[in-house]
Design a protein around this motif. Structure first.
Motif, mmCIF file in Angstrom:
data_model
loop_
_atom_site.group_PDB
_atom_site.id
_atom_site.type_symbol
_atom_site.label_atom_id
_atom_site.label_comp_id
_atom_site.label_asym_id
_atom_site.label_seq_id
_atom_site.Cartn_x
_atom_site.Cartn_y
_atom_site.Cartn_z
ATOM 1 N N ASP A 117 -23.131 4.934 27.513
ATOM 2 C CA ASP A 117 -23.362 3.524 27.835
ATOM 3 C C ASP A 117 -24.777 3.100 27.453
ATOM 4 O OD1 ASP A 117 -20.892 3.370 28.900
ATOM 5 O OD2 ASP A 117 -21.523 3.798 30.970
ATOM 6 N N ASP A 118 -24.870 1.899 26.922
ATOM 7 C CA ASP A 118 -26.188 1.252 26.759
ATOM 8 C C ASP A 118 -27.125 2.103 25.894
ATOM 9 O OD1 ASP A 118 -28.498 -0.298 27.308
ATOM 10 O OD2 ASP A 118 -29.001 1.075 28.979
ATOM 11 N N ALA A 119 -26.506 2.839 24.915
ATOM 12 C CA ALA A 119 -27.356 3.743 24.112
ATOM 13 C C ALA A 119 -27.840 3.041 22.858
ATOM 14 C CB ALA A 119 -26.545 4.971 23.717
ATOM 15 N N SER A 120 -29.129 3.216 22.576
ATOM 16 C CA SER A 120 -29.593 2.774 21.251
ATOM 17 C C SER A 120 -30.028 4.036 20.517
ATOM 18 C CB SER A 120 -30.704 1.737 21.360
ATOM 19 O OG SER A 120 -31.902 2.412 21.660
ATOM 20 N N VAL A 121 -29.550 4.162 19.294
ATOM 21 C CA VAL A 121 -29.649 5.430 18.564
ATOM 22 C C VAL A 121 -30.390 5.230 17.246
ATOM 23 C CG1 VAL A 121 -28.315 7.334 17.562
ATOM 24 C CG2 VAL A 121 -27.403 6.080 19.522
ATOM 25 N N THR A 122 -31.348 6.104 16.979
ATOM 26 C CA THR A 122 -32.026 6.104 15.677
ATOM 27 C C THR A 122 -31.739 7.432 15.005
ATOM 28 O OG1 THR A 122 -33.803 4.922 16.804
ATOM 29 C CG2 THR A 122 -34.242 5.689 14.544
ATOM 30 N N ILE A 123 -31.100 7.394 13.826
ATOM 31 C CA ILE A 123 -30.759 8.628 13.120
ATOM 32 C C ILE A 123 -31.708 8.804 11.931
ATOM 33 C CG2 ILE A 123 -28.966 9.881 11.857
ATOM 34 C CD1 ILE A 123 -27.911 9.386 14.563
ATOM 35 N N THR A 124 -32.217 9.994 11.776
ATOM 36 C CA THR A 124 -33.059 10.292 10.606
ATOM 37 C C THR A 124 -32.387 11.410 9.820
ATOM 38 O OG1 THR A 124 -34.939 9.881 12.075
ATOM 39 C CG2 THR A 124 -35.428 10.837 9.903
ATOM 40 N N ASP A 125 -32.180 11.186 8.537
ATOM 41 C CA ASP A 125 -31.595 12.223 7.679
ATOM 42 C C ASP A 125 -32.735 13.132 7.227
ATOM 43 O OD1 ASP A 125 -30.416 13.800 5.809
ATOM 44 O OD2 ASP A 125 -29.160 12.208 4.983
ATOM 45 N N LEU A 126 -32.754 14.346 7.739
ATOM 46 C CA LEU A 126 -33.922 15.205 7.510
ATOM 47 C C LEU A 126 -33.972 15.778 6.100
ATOM 48 C CD1 LEU A 126 -33.882 17.092 10.952
ATOM 49 C CD2 LEU A 126 -35.344 15.180 10.260
ATOM 50 N N VAL A 144 -32.118 9.143 21.014
ATOM 51 C CA VAL A 144 -31.171 8.343 21.796
ATOM 52 C C VAL A 144 -31.879 7.834 23.061
ATOM 53 C CG1 VAL A 144 -28.897 8.280 22.905
ATOM 54 C CG2 VAL A 144 -29.325 9.873 21.011
ATOM 55 N N VAL A 145 -31.857 6.523 23.236
ATOM 56 C CA VAL A 145 -32.454 5.899 24.425
ATOM 57 C C VAL A 145 -31.319 5.262 25.215
ATOM 58 C CG1 VAL A 145 -34.095 4.199 25.316
ATOM 59 C CG2 VAL A 145 -34.565 5.381 23.132
ATOM 60 N N VAL A 176 -30.987 8.135 33.104
ATOM 61 C CA VAL A 176 -31.866 8.119 34.292
ATOM 62 C C VAL A 176 -31.328 9.093 35.344
ATOM 63 C CG1 VAL A 176 -32.717 6.712 36.208
ATOM 64 C CG2 VAL A 176 -32.609 5.743 33.884
ATOM 65 N N GLY A 177 -32.241 9.937 35.871
ATOM 66 C CA GLY A 177 -31.836 10.882 36.920
ATOM 67 C C GLY A 177 -31.193 12.145 36.377
ATOM 68 N N LYS A 178 -31.071 12.240 35.076
ATOM 69 C CA LYS A 178 -30.449 13.428 34.471
ATOM 70 C C LYS A 178 -31.549 14.328 33.880
ATOM 71 C CE LYS A 178 -25.829 12.214 34.206
ATOM 72 N NZ LYS A 178 -25.910 10.901 34.870
ATOM 73 N N SER A 179 -31.303 15.632 33.924
ATOM 74 C CA SER A 179 -32.278 16.538 33.307
ATOM 75 C C SER A 179 -32.157 16.412 31.786
ATOM 76 C CB SER A 179 -31.962 17.985 33.704
ATOM 77 O OG SER A 179 -30.766 18.407 33.045
ATOM 78 N N ALA A 188 -31.151 17.521 15.424
ATOM 79 C CA ALA A 188 -32.281 17.637 16.353
ATOM 80 C C ALA A 188 -32.202 16.443 17.291
ATOM 81 C CB ALA A 188 -33.584 17.630 15.578
ATOM 82 N N ILE A 189 -32.073 16.713 18.569
ATOM 83 C CA ILE A 189 -31.866 15.618 19.529
ATOM 84 C C ILE A 189 -33.137 15.359 20.326
ATOM 85 C CG2 ILE A 189 -30.641 14.944 21.634
ATOM 86 C CD1 ILE A 189 -28.264 16.545 20.670
ATOM 87 N N GLN A 190 -33.432 14.065 20.492
ATOM 88 C CA GLN A 190 -34.499 13.658 21.392
ATOM 89 C C GLN A 190 -33.917 12.549 22.272
ATOM 90 O OE1 GLN A 190 -38.000 12.227 19.419
ATOM 91 N NE2 GLN A 190 -39.217 12.452 21.296
ATOM 92 N N THR A 191 -34.069 12.696 23.584
ATOM 93 C CA THR A 191 -33.481 11.690 24.474
ATOM 94 C C THR A 191 -34.577 11.076 25.340
ATOM 95 O OG1 THR A 191 -33.063 13.461 26.057
ATOM 96 C CG2 THR A 191 -31.223 12.825 24.636
#
Lengths: 111, 79
Positions: free
Chosen positions: B17-26, B37-38, B43-46, B70-73
């Motif tokens: 839900d409510d995700a905004s995603v930026t993908i970079t082709d490495l 992914v933002v 919120v409240g999740k590890s 490679a994931i960044q949240t």
């Protein structure tokens, strides 16, 4: 069948402070992501048990089911799944990984 | 094999839900991407749980068609 393998995994991660499931071995990691985590652990002076999932396809799938995590490598500290390459790298870079080792009483060899 | 960046983005945005995603082709080979992914759903999740949410959104493709992501949240507040 699955719980026999899960029991084996539980035994491994509870009998060893730090366990890394990886492609290859600690001496010869065979994938960039596995090598990155091996390097981090050796830079921290943390000894660990390495499990080469390339040698055992059953463990290779079971470990992903066990942790509900689809990739390798996977790092366990004192029986707890910590993460894969991305998370370990991020934790290492911001000091969280050393803090976690301290909190869990895992001592650096170099210390 | 490999995957198309827009499919990765679509799957994550649909799955979280409510995700905004930026993908970079490495590497430009359709097989090595980074995704930032933002979402307020984090919120409240590890961090581990957040990454697991991203993998679930990819419906089993991670480690199969998709070799490296490679994931960044982060949450909107982190950003």
């Amino acid at each position: 069948m699955e719980n026999v393998i899960f029991d084996q995994i539980k035994k491994e991660i509870n009998e060893n402070d730090v366990v890394l499931y990886l492609k290859g071995t600690a001496v010869f990691p065979q994938c960039g992501f596995s090598a990155a985590v091996v390097q981090i652990l050796s830079q921290m002076g943390i000894s660990f048990k390495d499990v080469n999932i390339l040698e055992d396809n059953i463990i290779r799938q079971a470990i992903k089911d066990f942790s509900d995590w689809p990739t390798i490598p996977q790092l366990y500290v004192k029986g707890e799944f910590i993460g894969g390459c991305d998370i370990i790298t991020e934790m290492y870079e911001n000091g969280e990984l050393q803090q976690l080792m301290d909190d869990k009483g895992v001592t650096n060899q170099a210390a | 094999m490999g995957m198309d960046a827009s499919l990765i983005q679509e799957l994550i945005e649909t799955g979280i839900d409510d995700a905004s995603v930026t993908i970079t082709d490495l590497r430009g080979d359709g097989d090595h991407y980074a995704a930032h992914v933002v979402s307020s759903a984090f919120v409240g999740k590890s961090r581990l749980q957040q990454h697991q949410m991203v993998y679930k959104a990819l419906q089993g493709r991670m480690g199969n068609e998709l070799h490296a992501l490679a994931i960044q949240t982060s949450t909107p507040q982190d950003n």
